[in-house]
Design an enzyme around this catalytic site. Sequence first.
Site, PDB file in Angstrom:
ATOM      1  N   GLY A  14     -11.982  32.108  -0.821  1.00  0.00           N
ATOM      2  CA  GLY A  14     -11.682  31.425  -1.887  1.00  0.00           C
ATOM      3  C   GLY A  14     -10.730  30.210  -1.425  1.00  0.00           C
ATOM      4  N   VAL A  16      -7.790  29.875  -1.820  1.00  0.00           N
ATOM      5  CA  VAL A  16      -6.663  30.347  -0.675  1.00  0.00           C
ATOM      6  C   VAL A  16      -6.445  31.560  -0.009  1.00  0.00           C
ATOM      7  CG1 VAL A  16      -4.133  32.536  -1.896  1.00  0.00           C
ATOM      8  CG2 VAL A  16      -5.073  30.626  -3.346  1.00  0.00           C
ATOM      9  N   SER A  42     -20.608  36.413  -0.862  1.00  0.00           N
ATOM     10  CA  SER A  42     -20.231  35.846  -0.064  1.00  0.00           C
ATOM     11  C   SER A  42     -20.257  36.126   1.645  1.00  0.00           C
ATOM     12  CB  SER A  42     -18.374  35.666   0.178  1.00  0.00           C
ATOM     13  OG  SER A  42     -18.235  35.045  -1.319  1.00  0.00           O
ATOM     14  N   CYS A 130       1.895  31.191  -8.958  1.00  0.00           N
ATOM     15  CA  CYS A 130       2.757  29.233  -8.060  1.00  0.00           C
ATOM     16  C   CYS A 130       4.439  28.884  -8.640  1.00  0.00           C
ATOM     17  CB  CYS A 130       1.932  29.023  -8.057  1.00  0.00           C
ATOM     18  SG  CYS A 130       0.661  28.303  -9.360  1.00  0.00           S
ATOM     19  N   GLN A 157       1.458  20.986 -13.749  1.00  0.00           N
ATOM     20  CA  GLN A 157       0.751  22.344 -12.145  1.00  0.00           C
ATOM     21  C   GLN A 157      -0.930  21.511 -12.542  1.00  0.00           C
ATOM     22  OE1 GLN A 157       2.557  25.537 -14.796  1.00  0.00           O
ATOM     23  NE2 GLN A 157       0.885  26.559 -13.021  1.00  0.00           N
ATOM     24  N   LYS A 223       4.827  34.089 -18.403  1.00  0.00           N
ATOM     25  CA  LYS A 223       5.042  35.233 -16.356  1.00  0.00           C
ATOM     26  C   LYS A 223       6.337  34.356 -16.011  1.00  0.00           C
ATOM     27  CE  LYS A 223       0.979  34.295 -15.294  1.00  0.00           C
ATOM     28  NZ  LYS A 223      -0.618  33.882 -14.903  1.00  0.00           N
ATOM     29  N   ARG A 249      -1.042  21.233 -17.623  1.00  0.00           N
ATOM     30  CA  ARG A 249      -2.134  21.354 -16.529  1.00  0.00           C
ATOM     31  C   ARG A 249      -2.014  19.718 -16.705  1.00  0.00           C
ATOM     32  NH1 ARG A 249      -2.959  24.564 -12.804  1.00  0.00           N
ATOM     33  NH2 ARG A 249      -3.737  26.089 -14.260  1.00  0.00           N
ATOM     34  N   HIS A 256       2.069  21.347  -7.234  1.00  0.00           N
ATOM     35  CA  HIS A 256       3.367  21.749  -9.095  1.00  0.00           C
ATOM     36  C   HIS A 256       4.390  20.555  -9.026  1.00  0.00           C
ATOM     37  CE1 HIS A 256      -0.605  24.145  -9.836  1.00  0.00           C
ATOM     38  NE2 HIS A 256       0.273  25.235  -9.968  1.00  0.00           N
TER      39      HIS A 256
END
Length: 352
Positions: A14, A16, A42, A130, A157, A223, A249, A256
Amino acid sequence: MSKEYNVAILGATGAVGTRMIQQLEQSTIPVKSLKLLASSRSAGKQLQFKGQPITVEEATPDSFAGIDLVLSSAGGSVSKKLLPEAVKRGAVCVDNTSAFRMEPDVPLVVPEVNEAALKNHHGIVANPNCSTIQMVVALEPIRKAFGLKQVIVSTYQAASGAGQSALNELKQEAQDYLDGKDIQDDAEILPTKGDKKHYPLAFNLLPQIDVFEDNGYTHEEWKMIHETKKIMLGDMNAKDIKVTATCVRVPVPIAHGETVYFTVDDPSVTVDQLREALKGAPGVVLQDNPAHQVYPQPLNAVGKRDTFVGRLRADEENPGSFNMWVVADNLLKGAAWNTVENAECLVKDNLI
């Protein structure tokens, strides 16, 4: 650090995960072996680590036999299923999903802020969201020097925070828009994949990240509020610092931005004192010279591990309150690098 570690990266293919491989290459962790794990679709792909090809394997519980350290970014459901299996087999896991963040016995750690919490791990360490990470990195030097009473944050973001597919969709929408096509009905991913409606991000702003809670806040905003309290105060419901958030967003690929309004304990604090507290603070780069239009920008933060801070100014209506602008690469400091940095600290402190 004479010991070498058998490391596994879960979610290695991925956006990240691939960055975790790069950050691990550049880290101080002595890697004896590296196993790359992903879904069955994958498996068989080859990725490079220090110039050597490694074949990606399908992740199963038995994949973690003999593994000392797991770096994970494969989605919350995968983490909940597989990381306890890794811990059973003797591994310590640093997880970049939301799966364990609010578990009371799982440390939620940003090393520049609360590295000491790593000592309390029971096999799993959680990486915060993040947007929370970069904010607390910027606020912690101020909190330590002057106390902190309140935080009001608005985020800007990047699309990549919703994954590679969202980033791809943004790029396609932008091209379609420039080609004169109607993009209103083509969105499939944002604001959030799991919700009922989807809207284009190109040339647009979406004031929704994650699903809405009953109180009108999105889960992303929830969060930020509760992770900040857990990281700084050790209690997700602590009252000592008031936090509220609006998460938006924006059509930026990576990195960000955040406007952070905060109130310190001492109303006599000056902007110059804040700058001094931030200069040289761990993980912080101060870019704050308005006379020469120097301030953080997402384009300049991409590929960097630091958190960039600028536009520091006092609220002239409320003594002790200030504004600042905070930018960081959400895929590095907001994800891959904070994960590897936590692992470096675990190794340094002999906690693996």
